[in-house]
Design a protein around this motif. Structure first.
Motif, PDB file in Angstrom:
ATOM      1  N   TYR A 117       0.832  -1.205   0.000  1.00 18.88           N
ATOM      2  CA  TYR A 117       0.000   0.000   0.000  1.00 18.88           C
ATOM      3  C   TYR A 117       0.870   1.260   0.000  1.00 18.88           C
ATOM      4  CZ  TYR A 117      -3.358   3.581   1.077  1.00 18.88           C
ATOM      5  OH  TYR A 117      -4.110   4.724   1.019  1.00 18.88           O
ATOM      6  N   GLY A 118       1.951   1.253   0.769  1.00 18.52           N
ATOM      7  CA  GLY A 118       2.858   2.404   0.804  1.00 18.52           C
ATOM      8  C   GLY A 118       3.437   2.706  -0.566  1.00 18.52           C
ATOM      9  N   ALA A 119       3.819   1.669  -1.309  1.00 21.87           N
ATOM     10  CA  ALA A 119       4.370   1.862  -2.656  1.00 21.87           C
ATOM     11  C   ALA A 119       3.307   2.413  -3.605  1.00 21.87           C
ATOM     12  CB  ALA A 119       4.930   0.540  -3.184  1.00 21.87           C
ATOM     13  N   VAL A 120       2.112   1.830  -3.551  1.00 17.13           N
ATOM     14  CA  VAL A 120       1.019   2.307  -4.408  1.00 17.13           C
ATOM     15  C   VAL A 120       0.654   3.748  -4.037  1.00 17.13           C
ATOM     16  CG1 VAL A 120      -1.432   1.967  -4.963  1.00 17.13           C
ATOM     17  CG2 VAL A 120       0.122   0.006  -4.884  1.00 17.13           C
ATOM     18  N   ASP A 121       0.636   4.040  -2.748  1.00 18.63           N
ATOM     19  CA  ASP A 121       0.309   5.387  -2.291  1.00 18.63           C
ATOM     20  C   ASP A 121       1.352   6.399  -2.772  1.00 18.63           C
ATOM     21  OD1 ASP A 121      -1.332   7.237  -0.808  1.00 18.63           O
ATOM     22  OD2 ASP A 121       0.266   7.277   0.694  1.00 18.63           O
ATOM     23  N   GLU A 122       2.612   6.042  -2.709  1.00 20.36           N
ATOM     24  CA  GLU A 122       3.652   6.953  -3.215  1.00 20.36           C
ATOM     25  C   GLU A 122       3.460   7.210  -4.701  1.00 20.36           C
ATOM     26  OE1 GLU A 122       5.992   8.864  -1.710  1.00 20.36           O
ATOM     27  OE2 GLU A 122       4.967   8.172   0.087  1.00 20.36           O
ATOM     28  N   LEU A 123       3.150   6.180  -5.462  1.00 14.41           N
ATOM     29  CA  LEU A 123       2.937   6.361  -6.901  1.00 14.41           C
ATOM     30  C   LEU A 123       1.690   7.202  -7.180  1.00 14.41           C
ATOM     31  CD1 LEU A 123       3.895   2.818  -8.200  1.00 14.41           C
ATOM     32  CD2 LEU A 123       5.228   4.930  -8.374  1.00 14.41           C
ATOM     33  N   HIS A 124       0.652   6.990  -6.391  1.00 14.33           N
ATOM     34  CA  HIS A 124      -0.585   7.756  -6.600  1.00 14.33           C
ATOM     35  C   HIS A 124      -0.383   9.239  -6.271  1.00 14.33           C
ATOM     36  CE1 HIS A 124      -2.973   9.019  -3.007  1.00 14.33           C
ATOM     37  NE2 HIS A 124      -3.824   9.429  -3.896  1.00 14.33           N
ATOM     38  N   GLN A 125       0.568   9.551  -5.407  1.00 14.61           N
ATOM     39  CA  GLN A 125       0.803  10.951  -5.045  1.00 14.61           C
ATOM     40  C   GLN A 125       1.410  11.752  -6.187  1.00 14.61           C
ATOM     41  OE1 GLN A 125       2.438  11.782  -1.142  1.00 14.61           O
ATOM     42  NE2 GLN A 125       1.604   9.848  -0.382  1.00 14.61           N
ATOM     43  N   ILE A 126       1.929  11.072  -7.179  1.00 12.06           N
ATOM     44  CA  ILE A 126       2.421  11.773  -8.375  1.00 12.06           C
ATOM     45  C   ILE A 126       1.280  12.563  -9.025  1.00 12.06           C
ATOM     46  CG2 ILE A 126       3.307  11.419 -10.732  1.00 12.06           C
ATOM     47  CD1 ILE A 126       4.827   8.981  -9.646  1.00 12.06           C
ATOM     48  N   LEU A 127       0.064  12.059  -8.872  1.00 12.21           N
ATOM     49  CA  LEU A 127      -1.111  12.682  -9.494  1.00 12.21           C
ATOM     50  C   LEU A 127      -1.723  13.792  -8.646  1.00 12.21           C
ATOM     51  CD1 LEU A 127      -2.799   9.336 -10.621  1.00 12.21           C
ATOM     52  CD2 LEU A 127      -1.302  10.827 -11.978  1.00 12.21           C
ATOM     53  N   VAL A 128      -1.241  13.955  -7.410  1.00  9.86           N
ATOM     54  CA  VAL A 128      -1.806  14.943  -6.494  1.00  9.86           C
ATOM     55  C   VAL A 128      -0.962  16.219  -6.559  1.00  9.86           C
ATOM     56  CG1 VAL A 128      -2.403  15.441  -4.086  1.00  9.86           C
ATOM     57  CG2 VAL A 128      -2.655  13.118  -4.973  1.00  9.86           C
ATOM     58  N   PRO A 129      -1.601  17.369  -6.835  1.00 10.16           N
ATOM     59  CA  PRO A 129      -0.835  18.627  -6.906  1.00 10.16           C
ATOM     60  C   PRO A 129      -0.052  18.902  -5.614  1.00 10.16           C
ATOM     61  CG  PRO A 129      -3.089  18.943  -7.692  1.00 10.16           C
ATOM     62  CD  PRO A 129      -3.026  17.565  -7.097  1.00 10.16           C
ATOM     63  N   GLY A 130       1.216  19.238  -5.767  1.00  5.33           N
ATOM     64  CA  GLY A 130       2.061  19.573  -4.623  1.00  5.33           C
ATOM     65  C   GLY A 130       2.652  18.364  -3.909  1.00  5.33           C
ATOM     66  N   ARG A 131       2.382  17.170  -4.408  1.00  4.06           N
ATOM     67  CA  ARG A 131       2.933  15.953  -3.799  1.00  4.06           C
ATOM     68  C   ARG A 131       3.839  15.248  -4.791  1.00  4.06           C
ATOM     69  NH1 ARG A 131       0.973  14.023   1.053  1.00  4.06           N
ATOM     70  NH2 ARG A 131      -0.866  15.088   1.815  1.00  4.06           N
ATOM     71  N   PHE A 132       4.729  14.433  -4.249  1.00  2.00           N
ATOM     72  CA  PHE A 132       5.704  13.730  -5.070  1.00  2.00           C
ATOM     73  C   PHE A 132       5.881  12.317  -4.527  1.00  2.00           C
ATOM     74  CE2 PHE A 132       6.718  18.198  -4.658  1.00  2.00           C
ATOM     75  CZ  PHE A 132       6.730  18.604  -5.978  1.00  2.00           C
ATOM     76  N   ALA A 133       6.299  11.416  -5.387  1.00  2.00           N
ATOM     77  CA  ALA A 133       6.658  10.065  -4.955  1.00  2.00           C
ATOM     78  C   ALA A 133       8.129  10.102  -4.541  1.00  2.00           C
ATOM     79  CB  ALA A 133       6.456   9.068  -6.084  1.00  2.00           C
ATOM     80  N   GLU A 134       8.407   9.710  -3.309  1.00  2.00           N
ATOM     81  CA  GLU A 134       9.782   9.710  -2.813  1.00  2.00           C
ATOM     82  C   GLU A 134      10.121   8.362  -2.194  1.00  2.00           C
ATOM     83  OE1 GLU A 134      11.055  12.989  -0.370  1.00  2.00           O
ATOM     84  OE2 GLU A 134       9.466  14.257  -1.182  1.00  2.00           O
ATOM     85  N   THR A 135      11.259   7.830  -2.565  1.00  2.00           N
ATOM     86  CA  THR A 135      11.714   6.560  -2.015  1.00  2.00           C
ATOM     87  C   THR A 135      11.893   6.648  -0.503  1.00  2.00           C
ATOM     88  OG1 THR A 135      12.833   6.062  -4.090  1.00  2.00           O
ATOM     89  CG2 THR A 135      13.496   4.775  -2.170  1.00  2.00           C
ATOM     90  N   LEU A 136      12.397   7.781  -0.015  1.00  2.00           N
ATOM     91  CA  LEU A 136      12.605   7.917   1.433  1.00  2.00           C
ATOM     92  C   LEU A 136      11.289   7.975   2.204  1.00  2.00           C
ATOM     93  CD1 LEU A 136      15.708  10.273   1.687  1.00  2.00           C
ATOM     94  CD2 LEU A 136      15.598   7.800   2.037  1.00  2.00           C
ATOM     95  N   ASP A 137      10.236   8.438   1.576  1.00  2.00           N
ATOM     96  CA  ASP A 137       8.913   8.366   2.223  1.00  2.00           C
ATOM     97  C   ASP A 137       8.518   6.908   2.409  1.00  2.00           C
ATOM     98  OD1 ASP A 137       8.694  11.115   2.335  1.00  2.00           O
ATOM     99  OD2 ASP A 137       7.257  11.269   0.672  1.00  2.00           O
TER     100      ASP A 137
END
Length: 123
Positions: free
Chosen positions: A74-94
């Motif tokens: 879920y964490g990996a999918v959530d990070e990828l989904h944040q690419i689509l959210v304005p002002g958010r980014f997918a980060e490996t450290l997250d």
């Protein structure tokens, strides 16, 4: 009823990660601490749900590893989904912070179950 706290928390987590950062109130922690805490709580709730549910022997017996797999996926999918959210980014450290919180959450529940002598047998 065992699924209610997990469902409510997961919905809150999803809404929070779908909301642009500037619209969220600041709680005074760094981004990585926020991730750590969020996934610590998620792991605790997932793990407890898998332990207290009585529908699947496999999920009960493998609750710690199942919790880790579920939360990390879920964490990996959530990070990828944040690419689509304005002002958010997918980060490996997250995701690393998510994984750290998840592992600590699983360990805390594991040791609490031992300390409280909870019967970890599927009945």
């Amino acid at each position: 009823m065992v699924y209610v706290p997990l469902t409510i928390y997961w919905l809150i987590l999803f809404i929070a990660t779908t909301t642009p950062v500037e619209r969220l109130p600041s709680i005074g922690f760094t981004d990585k601490i926020n991730h750590f805490i969020a996934y610590f709580v998620l792991a605790v709730l997932v793990n407890l749900t898998l332990i207290f549910q009585r529908k699947s022997r496999l999920l009960f017996e493998k609750a710690p590893i199942a919790t880790i797999v579920i939360c990390l996926f879920y964490g990996a999918v959530d990070e990828l989904h944040q690419i689509l959210v304005p002002g958010r980014f997918a980060e490996t450290l997250d995701w690393v912070a998510d994984a750290s919180g998840t592992c600590l959450g699983v360990l805390v529940i594991y040791f609490l179950m031992i300390k409280l002598k909870y019967n970890l047998e599927f009945n």
